[in-house]
Write a protein that holds these residues in place. Sequence first.
Motif, PDB file in Angstrom:
ATOM      1  N   UNK A 183       0.777  -1.237   0.000  1.00 23.93           N
ATOM      2  CA  UNK A 183       0.000   0.000   0.000  1.00 23.93           C
ATOM      3  C   UNK A 183       0.808   1.286   0.000  1.00 23.93           C
ATOM      4  N   UNK A 184       2.147   1.223  -0.206  1.00 20.94           N
ATOM      5  CA  UNK A 184       2.870   2.480  -0.398  1.00 20.94           C
ATOM      6  C   UNK A 184       2.297   3.196  -1.607  1.00 20.94           C
ATOM      7  N   UNK A 185       2.370   4.506  -1.630  1.00 16.30           N
ATOM      8  CA  UNK A 185       3.090   5.431  -0.751  1.00 16.30           C
ATOM      9  C   UNK A 185       2.297   5.845   0.492  1.00 16.30           C
ATOM     10  N   UNK A 186       1.638   4.891   1.126  1.00 17.41           N
ATOM     11  CA  UNK A 186       0.840   5.235   2.292  1.00 17.41           C
ATOM     12  C   UNK A 186       1.687   5.753   3.447  1.00 17.41           C
ATOM     13  N   UNK A 187       2.982   5.384   3.464  1.00 16.54           N
ATOM     14  CA  UNK A 187       3.865   5.924   4.509  1.00 16.54           C
ATOM     15  C   UNK A 187       3.757   7.437   4.566  1.00 16.54           C
ATOM     16  N   UNK A 188       3.640   8.045   3.414  1.00 14.46           N
ATOM     17  CA  UNK A 188       3.593   9.511   3.349  1.00 14.46           C
ATOM     18  C   UNK A 188       2.196  10.027   3.664  1.00 14.46           C
ATOM     19  N   UNK A 189       1.169   9.275   3.240  1.00 20.37           N
ATOM     20  CA  UNK A 189      -0.182   9.840   3.277  1.00 20.37           C
ATOM     21  C   UNK A 189      -1.075   9.269   4.374  1.00 20.37           C
ATOM     22  N   UNK A 190      -0.666   8.154   4.975  1.00 22.05           N
ATOM     23  CA  UNK A 190      -1.511   7.616   6.051  1.00 22.05           C
ATOM     24  C   UNK A 190      -1.736   8.653   7.155  1.00 22.05           C
ATOM     25  N   UNK A 191      -0.720   9.382   7.569  1.00 20.73           N
ATOM     26  CA  UNK A 191      -0.978  10.351   8.634  1.00 20.73           C
ATOM     27  C   UNK A 191      -1.422  11.725   8.119  1.00 20.73           C
ATOM     28  N   UNK A 192      -1.976  11.784   6.917  1.00 20.80           N
ATOM     29  CA  UNK A 192      -2.255  13.117   6.371  1.00 20.80           C
ATOM     30  C   UNK A 192      -3.284  13.869   7.223  1.00 20.80           C
ATOM     31  N   UNK A 193      -4.320  13.190   7.672  1.00 18.79           N
ATOM     32  CA  UNK A 193      -5.350  13.868   8.474  1.00 18.79           C
ATOM     33  C   UNK A 193      -4.839  14.360   9.813  1.00 18.79           C
TER      34      UNK A 193
END
Lengths: 830, 161
Positions: free
Chosen positions: A346-356
């Motif tokens: 599921x990358x690039x979730x490393x960058x966007x998982x904590x977006x909220x």
Amino acid sequence: MKDGTATMVMTPPATKPKKKEVSGQELRKTWVGQSIKRREDPRLLTGRGTFVDDITLPNLHHAAILRSPRAHARILSYDTREAENHPGVIAVLTGEEVGQMSKPFPVGVTAAFKYYSAAVGKVRYVGEPVAVVVASDRYVAEDAMELIQVEYEPLPPIVNCEAALEADAPVLHEELGNNIGCHRLLNYGDVDQAFEEADLILKERFVFPRYSSLPLETYAVIADFDAITGMFTVHSNFMGPFSMHAVAARALDVEENKLRFIVPSDIGGSFGIKTSIYPYIVLLSLASRKAGRPVKWIEDRQEHLMASSCQTDRVAYREVAVKNDGTLLGIKSKVIENVGAYLRAPEPACTFRPIGNFVGPYKVRNVQLDAYVVMTNKCPTGPNRGYGCQQIYFEQERMMDRIAEELELDPIEVRMKNLITAEDMPYTTPTGGIYDSGDYPKAMDLVVEMSQYTKLRERQKKARAEGRLFGIGIATGVDPSVSNMGYITIALPPEFRARAGYLPKSGSAESATIQMNQRGKVSVTMGTTPQGQGHETVVTQIVADELGITPDDVVIVDEFDTAKHGWSISSGTYASRFASVGTSAAVLAARKLKGKIIHLAAALLSVPEEDLIIQEGKVFAKDNPEKNITVKRVAGTAHWNHELLPDDVEAGLQARAVFRFPANVAPDPQDRVNSSNTYGFMVEIAVVEVDPDSGKVNILDWFSVHDAGTIINPKIVEGQIYGGALHGIGGALFEELAYDDDGQFLTGSFMHYVCPTAVEAPKLTIGHICSPSPLTLLGSKGAGESSSETAPAAIAGAVADALGPLGIRINELPLNPKRVWTLIHESKTP
Amino acid sequence: MPQAYRSVEITVNGLTYNRQVEPRRLLSDFLREDLDLRGTHVGCEHGICGACTVLMNGYTVRSCLMFAVQANGAEITTIEGLAKNGKLHPLQEAFWENHGLQCGFCTPGFLLSACELLERNPDPTEEEVRVGLSGNMCRCTGYQGIVESVLAAASKMKAQK
């Protein structure tokens, strides 16, 4: 929300549940909130658990994987003849065949490059699968593996993510022309104005290392292909999200219902790492297809360290705009995220998982995130406990300390000044997160009180006067749980998401199935793929409360089978989701079942449903307790005597429920998204002393305050906090997946990848406040990642504070003795 | 390369097994696969993590670092041999009571290491427990529950003596 908060410092909880008490009309909740003994433990304590390697099948054969010794090279030829002729060998599968038998894995970015389960044409990291041998046993498979000859043409490697962005850098995927897998420039609020209004602007460069929470059980797969039906059946320790099942199905080019995933009751830890097993599921499925029999592969530790998964390493430039009173006005962050050789879902979730929750617990409204997701000749990355949060909180909390230092404020004061308060809840962050509940200042007050912060500072003064390097580190973080599957699509530009035919993504759901037998006892089936979190125990507590029975009346089976269990794309145990969504599904299923019992009892008693209650195993008419029937009798009727069932009542007593959150929407055109569903909070105070002669960091004390809403089993939550904190501490002090400049992997054993033991593990003083989530049925929130997100920042802050008098800044981890010693000695060299 | 088989006689949890094994066969594979005692777990195959710990003639050994032939004639206790007659060993009880495990993969190794530790030092301090268990890795618990469990078992076992 304020009224809902309560404070407690954790005292050792009762190990036995309190006697059930009945008060008034309703059964008092008695099991939720108790540290009951775990239901999983008897089998695990006696060696009777079921892990994947404990499973065997008829005609089972064993695989060994030949891996690349080079970081970057073209494959010129394979010679597998000798291996194929080796006694006991059934088949050899090469990467070239993998390229013919499967399709590239899909991934949620627009960059077009090909990622297969084994190297096709080129190898791009040390450890990349090159060929698979299937043989009668593992020993023979490894013997034969050594007989395979592969000829390589070396290519220049690149491992540094900043260097990989340079114009003349070697390119991993020629079809892209560069090494950028994804780039997004995201703007929220008015960053330019914030920086214009600032009294003070600070800028720092941060380096966060690669490490892994590294489960003790390695990857394990048994793949079995049926050539007649075209069905793949796979036993593995995959943990979800099951969106990766769809990714694996696409690679195998089968419909999802022809790819059956089975996950046994026991997984030996995962912490996110086993999400990324799916390429091996595909590889072993292809091996089974070629060998014509079931194939087992148990990864060894060296393979796991070099070629399974880990979190990203990254370089980040962070600039903050601040008022003289310490108010944070804006953040500009440039991130270069190193996802290794292939940007793998599921990358690039490393960058966007904590977006909220990018702003953490702070009120700042103006944010810019310039994110580059870069491919280099390292192992591909994936979810790891804390996923993306430890990186941003490291950067954020180091900057809060820099602001305090620059403005000569106490680090607690700077943070307090900026905290979102209980009155602000529910709070919508500039990036779209909706914090459901919390009282961050109250948690901060508690940690200050628990740690006797003022006295700590006095202790520090004294220690410094004696020439000792004594430091206090503070780190806060908002703990996101239950990912909204939609967040990942932030990786795509809004224009792309707006295209006709594009299917927007959103959601997070979990299901539970409950059945009451003819004697009134209950079985619950979950498919949450737990990895040690005690789900069977927690569901037992919940169901016992909901139905007014005892844990002894409840049996839970938590195993996963795509062919049997009710599941969806978001199923699995990841992103701290169980305590929010899994518990709510269990509550919902139990309430549905209770409704059915009442409904049937109403018919049997000729009393309206609304006049009935369940209490102590009986269904009563509220106003006429003489009118009653035992739950056992109701259940007996439902199963044994259908003659008495009204037309609208199903035979038997079972219920399945699916719980989902209301605020799960796809990202808006401004790239705002509520990336998670419930948001907890934690704050750490770490107290350390640095030994100047060895560079060793000694943890003297650790205080950790959490808000995870309602706590269902305090001992389980405490265990999660301890485990999470030690992953963060391990990553900050010892653990690093290291490469040399040629891309050679340097930490292929536990002699080199150093994990903390009981001797290095600190004792924590844990405190809780409770702001129940208004979104979950019990008010609970996730706590599985929590301190793994804040511990690295707390260690960095404490070491920076200890070394501050020497003029040393800490912007890079890990703080192993070598790095700390070098920093100290460089500071003394004029 | 495959080698000639050797005969071994190994007593495991009180039962004596006569088997033919390759000299290179690891004791851990012998226990897990040849005897189907799957409670012994393999975590690293290089002697660091301690998951595969078993007792040989009363002393802990890493079954992943030994060949089965080296255990010829020995008495081995694995996790399956710890509970007797359906009754848990006091250490198993204590791990259950004190949440001394999460995923349970490292637990068999910890229990057998703790057996040896308490055998030699029935009244250890917390520090001694931590040092005594430093040859076993746990990635879930942060070790706190394990240390508490071993201390609780020690005081219970002392009281029972």
